[in-house]
Design a protein around this motif. Structure first.
Motif, PDB file in Angstrom:
ATOM      1  N   ASP A 133       0.839  -1.198   0.000  1.00  0.00           N
ATOM      2  CA  ASP A 133       0.000   0.000   0.000  1.00  0.00           C
ATOM      3  C   ASP A 133       0.875   1.248   0.000  1.00  0.00           C
ATOM      4  O   ASP A 133       1.554   1.547   0.970  1.00  0.00           O
ATOM      5  N   VAL A 134       0.889   1.963  -1.121  1.00  0.00           N
ATOM      6  CA  VAL A 134       1.638   3.216  -1.222  1.00  0.00           C
ATOM      7  C   VAL A 134       0.698   4.337  -1.674  1.00  0.00           C
ATOM      8  O   VAL A 134       1.076   5.215  -2.446  1.00  0.00           O
ATOM      9  N   SER A 135      -0.529   4.286  -1.167  1.00  0.00           N
ATOM     10  CA  SER A 135      -1.538   5.270  -1.562  1.00  0.00           C
ATOM     11  C   SER A 135      -1.622   6.440  -0.583  1.00  0.00           C
ATOM     12  O   SER A 135      -2.465   7.338  -0.754  1.00  0.00           O
ATOM     13  N   ASP A 136      -0.755   6.457   0.427  1.00  0.00           N
ATOM     14  CA  ASP A 136      -0.818   7.495   1.443  1.00  0.00           C
ATOM     15  C   ASP A 136      -0.060   8.751   1.014  1.00  0.00           C
ATOM     16  O   ASP A 136       0.751   8.731   0.094  1.00  0.00           O
ATOM     17  N   ASN A 137      -0.332   9.851   1.695  1.00  0.00           N
ATOM     18  CA  ASN A 137       0.423  11.100   1.554  1.00  0.00           C
ATOM     19  C   ASN A 137       0.664  11.498   0.101  1.00  0.00           C
ATOM     20  O   ASN A 137       1.798  11.741  -0.324  1.00  0.00           O
ATOM     21  N   LYS A 138      -0.404  11.586  -0.658  1.00  0.00           N
ATOM     22  CA  LYS A 138      -0.276  11.898  -2.086  1.00  0.00           C
ATOM     23  C   LYS A 138       0.404  13.249  -2.324  1.00  0.00           C
ATOM     24  O   LYS A 138       1.197  13.416  -3.257  1.00  0.00           O
ATOM     25  N   THR A 139       0.107  14.225  -1.477  1.00  0.00           N
ATOM     26  CA  THR A 139       0.716  15.554  -1.638  1.00  0.00           C
ATOM     27  C   THR A 139       2.232  15.472  -1.511  1.00  0.00           C
ATOM     28  O   THR A 139       2.972  16.042  -2.325  1.00  0.00           O
ATOM     29  N   GLN A 140       2.693  14.742  -0.485  1.00  0.00           N
ATOM     30  CA  GLN A 140       4.123  14.585  -0.282  1.00  0.00           C
ATOM     31  C   GLN A 140       4.758  13.817  -1.436  1.00  0.00           C
ATOM     32  O   GLN A 140       5.866  14.128  -1.883  1.00  0.00           O
ATOM     33  N   ARG A 141       4.066  12.826  -1.940  1.00  0.00           N
ATOM     34  CA  ARG A 141       4.604  12.019  -3.042  1.00  0.00           C
ATOM     35  C   ARG A 141       4.737  12.853  -4.322  1.00  0.00           C
ATOM     36  O   ARG A 141       5.748  12.787  -5.014  1.00  0.00           O
ATOM     37  N   TRP A 142       3.711  13.641  -4.633  1.00  0.00           N
ATOM     38  CA  TRP A 142       3.806  14.509  -5.805  1.00  0.00           C
ATOM     39  C   TRP A 142       4.932  15.523  -5.639  1.00  0.00           C
ATOM     40  O   TRP A 142       5.657  15.834  -6.596  1.00  0.00           O
ATOM     41  N   SER A 143       5.076  16.024  -4.426  1.00  0.00           N
ATOM     42  CA  SER A 143       6.156  16.979  -4.149  1.00  0.00           C
ATOM     43  C   SER A 143       7.525  16.335  -4.351  1.00  0.00           C
ATOM     44  O   SER A 143       8.433  16.942  -4.944  1.00  0.00           O
ATOM     45  N   ASN A 144       7.690  15.106  -3.863  1.00  0.00           N
ATOM     46  CA  ASN A 144       8.966  14.402  -4.033  1.00  0.00           C
ATOM     47  C   ASN A 144       9.278  14.170  -5.505  1.00  0.00           C
ATOM     48  O   ASN A 144      10.426  14.327  -5.944  1.00  0.00           O
ATOM     49  N   MET A 145       8.259  13.784  -6.271  1.00  0.00           N
ATOM     50  CA  MET A 145       8.482  13.530  -7.685  1.00  0.00           C
ATOM     51  C   MET A 145       8.895  14.813  -8.408  1.00  0.00           C
ATOM     52  O   MET A 145       9.839  14.809  -9.216  1.00  0.00           O
ATOM     53  N   ALA A 146       8.223  15.917  -8.101  1.00  0.00           N
ATOM     54  CA  ALA A 146       8.557  17.192  -8.750  1.00  0.00           C
ATOM     55  C   ALA A 146       9.946  17.667  -8.348  1.00  0.00           C
ATOM     56  O   ALA A 146      10.721  18.154  -9.177  1.00  0.00           O
ATOM     57  N   ARG A 147      10.279  17.485  -7.084  1.00  0.00           N
ATOM     58  CA  ARG A 147      11.552  17.997  -6.572  1.00  0.00           C
ATOM     59  C   ARG A 147      12.734  17.124  -6.971  1.00  0.00           C
ATOM     60  O   ARG A 147      13.783  17.627  -7.395  1.00  0.00           O
ATOM     61  N   ILE A 148      12.564  15.789  -6.881  1.00  0.00           N
ATOM     62  CA  ILE A 148      13.693  14.881  -7.084  1.00  0.00           C
ATOM     63  C   ILE A 148      13.833  14.462  -8.548  1.00  0.00           C
ATOM     64  O   ILE A 148      14.922  14.548  -9.123  1.00  0.00           O
ATOM     65  N   ALA A 149      12.723  14.009  -9.163  1.00  0.00           N
ATOM     66  CA  ALA A 149      12.801  13.521 -10.545  1.00  0.00           C
ATOM     67  C   ALA A 149      12.840  14.670 -11.546  1.00  0.00           C
ATOM     68  O   ALA A 149      13.688  14.702 -12.438  1.00  0.00           O
ATOM     69  N   LEU A 150      11.932  15.617 -11.392  1.00  0.00           N
ATOM     70  CA  LEU A 150      11.873  16.729 -12.333  1.00  0.00           C
ATOM     71  C   LEU A 150      12.911  17.796 -12.002  1.00  0.00           C
ATOM     72  O   LEU A 150      13.613  18.282 -12.891  1.00  0.00           O
ATOM     73  N   GLY A 151      13.034  18.132 -10.715  1.00  0.00           N
ATOM     74  CA  GLY A 151      13.952  19.196 -10.309  1.00  0.00           C
ATOM     75  C   GLY A 151      15.396  18.781 -10.151  1.00  0.00           C
ATOM     76  O   GLY A 151      16.279  19.634 -10.020  1.00  0.00           O
ATOM     77  N   GLN A 152      15.668  17.465 -10.123  1.00  0.00           N
ATOM     78  CA  GLN A 152      17.046  16.950 -10.061  1.00  0.00           C
ATOM     79  C   GLN A 152      17.809  17.429  -8.816  1.00  0.00           C
ATOM     80  O   GLN A 152      19.027  17.601  -8.840  1.00  0.00           O
ATOM     81  N   THR A 153      17.078  17.644  -7.697  1.00  0.00           N
ATOM     82  CA  THR A 153      17.709  18.244  -6.527  1.00  0.00           C
ATOM     83  C   THR A 153      18.813  17.370  -5.910  1.00  0.00           C
ATOM     84  O   THR A 153      19.787  17.886  -5.370  1.00  0.00           O
TER      85      THR A 153
END
Length: 441
Positions: A38-58
């Protein structure tokens, strides 16, 4: 006859997309061999991580040189591929630079593409030098011999060739525009390829058209080849980095997950009214769940996606204290071995009409040794270092659980410690009555 190139292009495009789709289905099938989680929790945090780490290359820029070069290549391929859309439309309709109606904005786009192409070439050359001339330590580890090394270099060669083809195509196009050739209307700005034009002086119009068309065809076919090569390469992370960072671990790094099967056993032991010999209910199933993991099917699907997403960059291994002190453990190898075993299982399924036939092999011992597993200090340095949220430690922990809970195969030191905790309430071999004797000294 005039439509033959368009038909050939359409066939190549359809075949390329079909083969890519076929591999994507196989990839999804293999990942879904893992257990549900089950990885359906904390959708806001997950979207933030994807934008910051995958897209933003932080996490890439933690190492500034490699990080900035990677961002150049990353942006170059994303932005330059906007031009691929024009190539596809031109190829299907038989047009030439169909977006040129945008005027000045089109000139700006082509100029931007060319500058990015040059920066990609420079970055790729530096990456090649780091791997093959400077030979950074993390690129010459034992697990990088053979195909992984060839794959890393092959990707660089493909990127280099694609960029040179793009610039060559533009240079020939510009020269044809200057000559007033039919169908080569004035369009685009060429700040880089204009310096290639002097090399084309003296070529006839027919030769230039052949050069421009040849570069155009090889460029687009090369992109289709690259797209389908991804499945067989570490560059699969181009596609999987986004879902991988979205489904990445959100719990504190030192927090391990509890096994529901263990929880159920403990509850049974603590319930005086429970019948330990009672038949299991339909919900519980008939076979007791395996503790831990000995093969890829015992891992969950996120861990299997981690294995396919691994870029083999070696940042995890270079940060691993066990590896630094000469131990056999390499977190990168853990991920590569998991992926290799999963691919082997997938081929087994393909060869047996969708069913897995036991092959007498497993991830434990056949791919990952016990020495590697017990060398891990569970410090989470590998997890912290990974630029795309891969978690090698979770696989190590699951395989250790199997060894301890299914085979009672923990190292002697660990068995002694657990016996002391059971008997004395502490890791040390002292009776509880004697634990404070040191105070009297």
């Amino acid at each position: 006859m005039a439509y033959i190139p368009n038909i050939v292009f359409a066939i190549a495009l359809i075949f390329g997309i079909w083969f890519f789709t076929k591999n994507v289905k196989k990839l999804k099938r293999n990942i879904n061999l893992g257990k549900e989680v089950d990885v359906s929790d904390n959708k806001t945090q997950r979207w933030s991580n994807m934008a910051r780490i995958a897209l933003g290359q932080t996490k890439m820029v933690v190492r500034p040189i490699a990080g900035l070069l990677h961002i150049v290549v990353y942006l170059g391929f994303i932005i330059i591929n906007i031009e691929v859309l024009e190539i596809i439309i031109d190829g299907l309709l038989g047009t030439h630079r169909i977006f040129s109606f945008m005027g000045g904005f089109y000139d700006f786009l082509i100029a931007s593409f060319e500058i990015l192409a040059l920066l990609v070439i420079v970055s790729v050359v530096i990456f090649w030098l780091r791997r093959n001339i400077i030979r950074l330590k993390r690129f010459i580890k034992p697990e990088m011999e053979g195909w992984p090394k060839k794959d890393g270099n092959l990707i660089l060669y493909i990127e280099l060739v694609l960029m040179f083809l793009f610039l060559t195509m533009n240079a020939a196009d510009l020269q044809l525009q200057n000559m007033g050739a039919d169908h080569y209307d004035r369009a685009g700005a060429f700040p880089v390829s204009q310096f290639i034009v002097p090399l084309l002086e003296g070529m006839s119009q027919s030769t230039l058209i052949l050069l421009e068309r040849g570069a155009w065809w090889i460029h687009i076919l090369g992109i289709l080849f690259f797209l389908n090569y991804l499945y067989y390469s570490k560059h699969l992370h181009i596609l999987l980095a986004f879902p991988n960072t979205y489904y990445g671990k959100l719990k504190p790094q030192g927090q391990f997950n509890n096994l529901q099967s263990v929880t159920n056993e403990v509850k049974l032991m603590l319930d005086p009214s429970a019948d330990p010999f009672a038949a299991p209910s339909e919900d519980e199933g008939t076979d007791p769940e395996k503790f831990g993991a000995s093969d890829v099917m015992d891992l969950n699907w996120v861990q299997l996606m981690n294995a396919y997403t691994c870029t083999e960059c070696g940042r995890c291994t270079s940060e691993c204290p066990a590896n630094q002190t000469g131990k056999k453990l390499s977190p990168r190898k853990i991920m590569m071995d998991t992926r290799d075993r999963l691919e082997e299982v997938g081929k087994n399924i393909d060869a047996n009409n969708g069913e897995f036939v036991p092959d007498g092999k497993q991830l434990l011992d056949d791919y990952i040794s016990r020495e590697e597993l017990w060398a891990c200090t569970t410090c989470n340095a590998c997890v912290q270092a990974c630029p795309i949220s891969i978690d090698p430690l979770s696989i190590i922990v699951e395989m250790r659980r199997f060894l301890v809970m299914e085979q009672s195969a923990a190292p002697t030191e660990l068995n002694n410690m657990m016996s002391n905790i059971e008997n004395n309430g502490a890791p040390w071999p002292y009776n509880q009555m004697d634990r404070l004797n040191w105070v009297n000294e």
